[in-house]
Design a protein around this motif. Structure first.
Motif, mmCIF file in Angstrom:
data_model
loop_
_atom_site.group_PDB
_atom_site.id
_atom_site.type_symbol
_atom_site.label_atom_id
_atom_site.label_comp_id
_atom_site.label_asym_id
_atom_site.label_seq_id
_atom_site.Cartn_x
_atom_site.Cartn_y
_atom_site.Cartn_z
ATOM 1 N N PRO A 101 0.814 -1.214 0.000
ATOM 2 C CA PRO A 101 0.000 0.000 0.000
ATOM 3 C C PRO A 101 0.853 1.272 0.000
ATOM 4 C CG PRO A 101 -0.690 -1.532 1.720
ATOM 5 C CD PRO A 101 0.631 -2.008 1.214
ATOM 6 N N ALA A 102 0.232 2.362 -0.379
ATOM 7 C CA ALA A 102 0.891 3.658 -0.345
ATOM 8 C C ALA A 102 1.297 4.002 1.087
ATOM 9 C CB ALA A 102 -0.037 4.735 -0.908
ATOM 10 N N ALA A 125 9.911 -8.422 -10.492
ATOM 11 C CA ALA A 125 10.027 -9.058 -11.808
ATOM 12 C C ALA A 125 11.079 -10.164 -11.809
ATOM 13 C CB ALA A 125 10.352 -8.010 -12.869
ATOM 14 N N ARG A 126 12.148 -9.958 -11.046
ATOM 15 C CA ARG A 126 13.187 -10.986 -10.987
ATOM 16 C C ARG A 126 12.678 -12.276 -10.351
ATOM 17 N NH1 ARG A 126 16.515 -6.365 -10.226
ATOM 18 N NH2 ARG A 126 16.293 -6.433 -7.950
ATOM 19 N N HIS A 127 11.607 -12.163 -9.586
ATOM 20 C CA HIS A 127 10.984 -13.340 -8.963
ATOM 21 C C HIS A 127 9.697 -13.729 -9.677
ATOM 22 C CE1 HIS A 127 13.611 -13.333 -5.329
ATOM 23 N NE2 HIS A 127 13.658 -12.036 -5.557
ATOM 24 N N ASP A 128 9.422 -13.120 -10.834
ATOM 25 C CA ASP A 128 8.192 -13.368 -11.591
ATOM 26 C C ASP A 128 6.959 -13.059 -10.742
ATOM 27 O OD1 ASP A 128 6.714 -14.046 -13.846
ATOM 28 O OD2 ASP A 128 6.524 -16.148 -13.248
ATOM 29 N N LEU A 129 7.022 -11.916 -10.048
ATOM 30 C CA LEU A 129 5.932 -11.493 -9.181
ATOM 31 C C LEU A 129 5.365 -10.154 -9.633
ATOM 32 C CD1 LEU A 129 7.526 -12.302 -5.695
ATOM 33 C CD2 LEU A 129 5.821 -13.672 -6.917
ATOM 34 N N ARG A 130 4.180 -9.850 -9.129
ATOM 35 C CA ARG A 130 3.533 -8.558 -9.367
ATOM 36 C C ARG A 130 3.381 -7.816 -8.039
ATOM 37 N NH1 ARG A 130 -2.052 -9.188 -12.006
ATOM 38 N NH2 ARG A 130 -2.398 -10.152 -10.002
ATOM 39 N N ILE A 131 3.149 -6.509 -8.165
ATOM 40 C CA ILE A 131 2.927 -5.654 -6.998
ATOM 41 C C ILE A 131 1.550 -5.010 -7.102
ATOM 42 C CG2 ILE A 131 3.679 -3.586 -5.751
ATOM 43 C CD1 ILE A 131 5.605 -5.942 -5.464
ATOM 44 N N MET A 132 0.772 -5.123 -6.020
ATOM 45 C CA MET A 132 -0.488 -4.390 -5.922
ATOM 46 C C MET A 132 -0.254 -3.129 -5.091
ATOM 47 S SD MET A 132 -3.463 -7.212 -5.246
ATOM 48 C CE MET A 132 -3.879 -8.478 -6.445
ATOM 49 N N TYR A 133 -0.502 -1.974 -5.699
ATOM 50 C CA TYR A 133 -0.324 -0.683 -5.025
ATOM 51 C C TYR A 133 -1.699 -0.173 -4.615
ATOM 52 C CZ TYR A 133 1.614 4.034 -4.265
ATOM 53 O OH TYR A 133 2.031 5.228 -3.721
ATOM 54 N N GLU A 134 -1.869 0.036 -3.316
ATOM 55 C CA GLU A 134 -3.181 0.419 -2.796
ATOM 56 C C GLU A 134 -3.166 1.812 -2.183
ATOM 57 O OE1 GLU A 134 -6.748 -1.140 0.163
ATOM 58 O OE2 GLU A 134 -4.755 -2.037 0.329
ATOM 59 N N PRO A 135 -3.950 2.747 -2.747
ATOM 60 C CA PRO A 135 -4.126 4.041 -2.083
ATOM 61 C C PRO A 135 -5.096 3.882 -0.917
ATOM 62 C CG PRO A 135 -5.441 3.954 -4.087
ATOM 63 C CD PRO A 135 -4.684 2.656 -4.015
ATOM 64 N N MET A 136 -4.648 4.204 0.280
ATOM 65 C CA MET A 136 -5.514 4.112 1.455
ATOM 66 C C MET A 136 -5.912 5.512 1.903
ATOM 67 S SD MET A 136 -3.961 0.877 3.587
ATOM 68 C CE MET A 136 -2.520 1.734 4.197
ATOM 69 N N ALA A 137 -7.055 5.615 2.533
ATOM 70 C CA ALA A 137 -7.588 6.928 2.895
ATOM 71 C C ALA A 137 -6.657 7.690 3.815
ATOM 72 C CB ALA A 137 -8.962 6.774 3.545
ATOM 73 N N GLY A 146 -7.568 8.146 -7.873
ATOM 74 C CA GLY A 146 -7.156 8.910 -9.046
ATOM 75 C C GLY A 146 -5.696 9.331 -8.976
ATOM 76 N N MET A 147 -5.244 9.729 -7.797
ATOM 77 C CA MET A 147 -3.845 10.131 -7.624
ATOM 78 C C MET A 147 -2.913 8.954 -7.863
ATOM 79 S SD MET A 147 -4.395 12.299 -4.103
ATOM 80 C CE MET A 147 -2.665 12.595 -3.849
ATOM 81 N N ALA A 148 -3.261 7.820 -7.292
ATOM 82 C CA ALA A 148 -2.421 6.634 -7.446
ATOM 83 C C ALA A 148 -2.372 6.197 -8.905
ATOM 84 C CB ALA A 148 -2.941 5.505 -6.562
ATOM 85 N N TRP A 149 -3.522 6.270 -9.595
ATOM 86 C CA TRP A 149 -3.538 5.881 -11.002
ATOM 87 C C TRP A 149 -2.668 6.809 -11.848
ATOM 88 C CZ3 TRP A 149 -3.033 3.044 -14.755
ATOM 89 C CH2 TRP A 149 -3.335 3.416 -16.070
ATOM 90 N N GLN A 150 -2.707 8.095 -11.597
ATOM 91 C CA GLN A 150 -1.871 9.021 -12.368
ATOM 92 C C GLN A 150 -0.393 8.689 -12.201
ATOM 93 O OE1 GLN A 150 -2.825 11.227 -14.707
ATOM 94 N NE2 GLN A 150 -4.857 10.343 -14.313
ATOM 95 N N LEU A 162 -3.212 -1.532 -9.579
ATOM 96 C CA LEU A 162 -3.968 -0.910 -8.502
ATOM 97 C C LEU A 162 -4.846 -1.888 -7.733
ATOM 98 C CD1 LEU A 162 -5.219 2.261 -10.387
ATOM 99 C CD2 LEU A 162 -3.662 2.283 -8.424
ATOM 100 N N VAL A 163 -5.021 -1.578 -6.468
ATOM 101 C CA VAL A 163 -6.079 -2.171 -5.652
ATOM 102 C C VAL A 163 -7.238 -1.176 -5.612
ATOM 103 C CG1 VAL A 163 -6.753 -2.944 -3.354
ATOM 104 C CG2 VAL A 163 -4.452 -3.453 -4.217
ATOM 105 N N VAL A 164 -8.412 -1.627 -5.964
ATOM 106 C CA VAL A 164 -9.623 -0.817 -5.842
ATOM 107 C C VAL A 164 -10.362 -1.289 -4.600
ATOM 108 C CG1 VAL A 164 -11.863 -0.295 -6.868
ATOM 109 C CG2 VAL A 164 -9.810 -0.302 -8.297
ATOM 110 N N ASP A 165 -10.315 -0.478 -3.554
ATOM 111 C CA ASP A 165 -10.923 -0.805 -2.267
ATOM 112 C C ASP A 165 -12.047 0.194 -2.008
ATOM 113 O OD1 ASP A 165 -11.563 -0.820 0.521
ATOM 114 O OD2 ASP A 165 -9.639 -1.722 0.998
ATOM 115 N N LEU A 166 -13.292 -0.282 -1.970
ATOM 116 C CA LEU A 166 -14.428 0.615 -1.840
ATOM 117 C C LEU A 166 -14.385 1.446 -0.572
ATOM 118 C CD1 LEU A 166 -15.499 -0.922 -4.274
ATOM 119 C CD2 LEU A 166 -17.756 -0.921 -3.202
#
Length: 271
Positions: A101-102, A125-137, A146-150, A162-166
């Motif tokens: 997360p942010a 990437a060297r471990h064939d992994l992905r990262i989920m980046y989450e903007p938290m309130a 929107g800020m995280a996406w930019q 991105l993580v989309v967390d309602l």
């Protein structure tokens, strides 16, 4: 449901191997698993991986690499070691994604965020992994979707999404329109929940308390869950969608009961 459906294990209480079984028995395809779950399991990562394989249960992500991007330079080496440990943990259990997360630190160094995310992307990437980046309130800088996406759009890192967390979207006063400009393939997961009453950053203590202890299953509160679901389905989102609910009362129930309630709520709101 065409999308893989998951349950964040934070909703359940009990022995980790039992929690995996409860999630699968309820109908979930995947779980979000915490580092603490793996550490608490008898037999550790090896046992977690074996149980998941027996159940044909996937891992949406491994949580949570806290306060990485933007940590002060004095902590950089420590944070990078933590990241390496998460990469190894994810690989050990058979998970392809780590959630980061942010940053929420008061001394977050905004000018370091881009560099840190690029390092994290390359290391994963060297471990064939992905990262989920989450903007938290309550994140210091990237606290709105929107800020995280930019930022991610500008950096264009192929394995960071991105993580989309309602909860966090609603807590910042945004609605489903915030999803309009985000390509569905750049959303790595959608976390659904609800809340009993509105929370805002104007009362950060209430916001954090609600987030960590009193979230509701989707459809049980005041959030326009259907609007978000409709927006995501119009976009053709095909990634994982699931339940991330921190709720002290639900956690006290037998895990099989709570997991079944969570799956029923998900079926109602994501047909």
């Amino acid at each position: 449901m065409a999308n893989p459906v998951f349950l964040n294990l934070v909703l359940l209480e009990g022995e980790p191997l039992t929690l995996l079984h409860a999630a699968k028995q309820a109908g979930f395809d995947e779980v979000e698993i915490w580092q603490e779950n793996v550490q608490a399991a008898e037999g550790g990562a090896k046992a977690i991986r074996a149980q998941a394989q027996r159940l044909n249960l996937g891992f949406t992500n491994c949580q949570v690499l806290r306060d990485f991007a933007g940590a002060p330079l004095a902590l950089r080496e420590e944070k990078r070691q933590q990241a390496q440990q998460f990469f190894q943990l994810a690989q050990a259990i058979g998970c392809r994604t780590v959630q980061a997360p942010a940053c929420t630190r008061e001394d977050c160094q905004a000018e370091l965020i881009d560099e840190d995310l690029c390092w994290l992307s390359a290391g994963a990437a060297r471990h064939d992994l992905r990262i989920m980046y989450e903007p938290m309130a309550w994140s210091t800088v990237d606290n709105r979707l929107g800020m995280a996406w930019q930022r991610l759009k500008r950096l264009d890192l192929p394995n960071v999404g991105l993580v989309v967390d309602l909860f966090h979207i609603a807590a910042r006063g945004d609605d489903a329109s915030v999803l309009e400009d985000i390509p569905p393939q750049r959303i790595y997961e959608v976390q659904l929940c609800d809340m009993a009453e509105a929370v805002t950053p104007d009362d950060m203590l209430q916001l954090v308390d609600s987030a960590r202890h009193h979230r509701l299953l989707p459809g049980d509160g005041i959030l326009p869950v259907a609007d978000f679901v409709a927006a995501l389905q119009r976009k053709g989102y095909r990634g994982p969608v699931g339940i991330e609910v921190f709720n002290n009362r639900l956690k006290q129930q037998p895990p099989q009961v709570t997991a079944a309630q969570a799956f029923a709520a998900l079926r109602r709101c994501w047909p």
